[in-house]
Design an enzyme around this catalytic site. Sequence first.
Site, PDB file in Angstrom:
ATOM      1  N   ALA A  54       0.733  -1.131   0.102  1.00 17.37           N
ATOM      2  CA  ALA A  54       0.027   0.075  -0.068  1.00 17.37           C
ATOM      3  C   ALA A  54       0.790   1.280  -0.045  1.00 17.37           C
ATOM      4  O   ALA A  54       1.486   1.499   0.990  1.00 17.37           O
ATOM      5  CB  ALA A  54      -0.910   0.143   1.436  1.00 17.37           C
TER       6      ALA A  54
ATOM      7  N   ALA B  50      -2.675   7.642   4.587  1.00 19.73           N
ATOM      8  CA  ALA B  50      -2.817   6.887   5.884  1.00 19.73           C
ATOM      9  C   ALA B  50      -4.130   6.058   5.811  1.00 19.73           C
ATOM     10  O   ALA B  50      -4.013   4.571   6.439  1.00 19.73           O
ATOM     11  CB  ALA B  50      -2.989   7.736   6.983  1.00 19.73           C
ATOM     12  N   GLY B  51      -5.165   6.571   5.201  1.00 20.55           N
ATOM     13  CA  GLY B  51      -6.412   5.506   5.435  1.00 20.55           C
ATOM     14  C   GLY B  51      -6.199   4.240   4.473  1.00 20.55           C
ATOM     15  O   GLY B  51      -6.719   3.238   5.079  1.00 20.55           O
TER      16      GLY B  51
ATOM     17  N   CYS C  53       6.931  12.245  -1.481  1.00 18.79           N
ATOM     18  CA  CYS C  53       6.964  12.216  -0.012  1.00 18.79           C
ATOM     19  C   CYS C  53       8.369  12.399   0.364  1.00 18.79           C
ATOM     20  O   CYS C  53       8.643  12.787   1.740  1.00 18.79           O
ATOM     21  CB  CYS C  53       6.427  10.805   0.494  1.00 18.79           C
ATOM     22  SG  CYS C  53       7.433   9.522  -0.047  1.00 18.79           S
TER      23      CYS C  53
END
Length: 458
Positions: A192, A196-197, A246
């Site tokens: 993933a 965050a979800g 990121c």
Amino acid sequence: MNGIDKSREYIDGYIERARKAQAIFEQMSQEEVDLAVKTIGKTVFDNAEYLAEIAVAETRMGNVADKVAKNRQKAGIIWNSLKGKPSRGILDTDEATGITRVAKPMGVVAAVTPCTNPIVTPMSNAMFALKCGNAIIITPHHSAVRCSTEAVDMINAELERLGYPQHLIQILDQHSREHTKNLMSASDVVIATGGAGIVEAAYSSGRPALGVGAGNVQCIIDEGYDPSVAVPKIIAGRTFDNGIICSGEQSVIFHENDRERVMAEFEANGAYIVRDKNELECIREALFQDGKPNRHSVGQSCAAVAELAGIDIPAATRVIVAEAEGSGLTDPLGGEKMAPVLAAYSYKTLEEGVNIARENLEKDGKGHSAVFHSDSEEHIAYVAESLCVSRFVINQISASSTGGSFYNGLAPTNTLGCGSWGHNSISENLTYTHLMNISRIARYMPNNHVPTEDELWG
């Protein structure tokens, strides 16, 4: 049949096709497996410009030039890190322990991929999966369906031309939360890469999961370190692909004695320094809404951010530098900013500088990465021992080095684990070994020394 049952039936079709393809593929030789992996990377490398163009057109994030560079660099660096490395059958034998390691596939990999890296993340996940004899099913972000699908289709056309089984790499042609949930729970392992979800959902899927954490890379400049060396690197990292990756630098933290030199170097390299308090608040409001990134600023240029903020900046501005009024615990500028805006701080002691970075990481990005520009091994050790991040890059551009580089030893990847700090299962860069099961042959070793009680407890 209700919607839930239809979704399961839809996903079951993908899983069945993947298992049939994987059963054939896992019988292929190391050379055949490596050719498939090489083909994935080479397809993206050869079509870097086209894939960059359609990614920007669909997602409306980032810029074409940087995505072209990313497509080529990541394809090359990842293939270079994988070629020649054993991943099928017997890997090695440790003569001291008598253990022989045998590589086995995990099976079917489910990969959730982001809109920020809609080409290279599906590419790298597929390269890692196939390297170990797995099949992979990708579910892309809803904002990047067309470009991610086009990349997968181009790769599959090349694999089919070479005679590989169909459906080794699949991508969902329908998208919903229910489909993603069912895909994760029906696969053998989940990757993933996203918010965050989705990472939390992956860890709740009942399957082994490999997720990532939020980024908020803190960049500290040691006292007296040459700003003309550090600042251009920091700008390059903060501005890459309009600041959406990121691993890009988020905050610059420098000694107060070096402030004038550092700021002058920023201005000499195309930075707009926010000095007016009203402008500072306008920038803050342009970047954040209710404490979260403003979607209208994500992946946009300096000019677009300034327009959103209602301020005037020079047309040639490369990065906006804003001196924050507190750490991320009190000022959102200390958190993750998905645009070419850099928060600036000064410190009196290195300890104070590290504490600023620590508080910013408590807001966002704990476990991810930090940068330190320094020539002092003593200071490097101090910073590394003090901050809870998985990667420290020294005197490098974070955006192009934390995900692996020809110039450091980090595993090349687009999926950066953040350890328990970031609620992840790994604190390193995802690579092919994370998608490999290992069988171990344990031999009887009668000549091993058995310690006496005195040797054990004395």
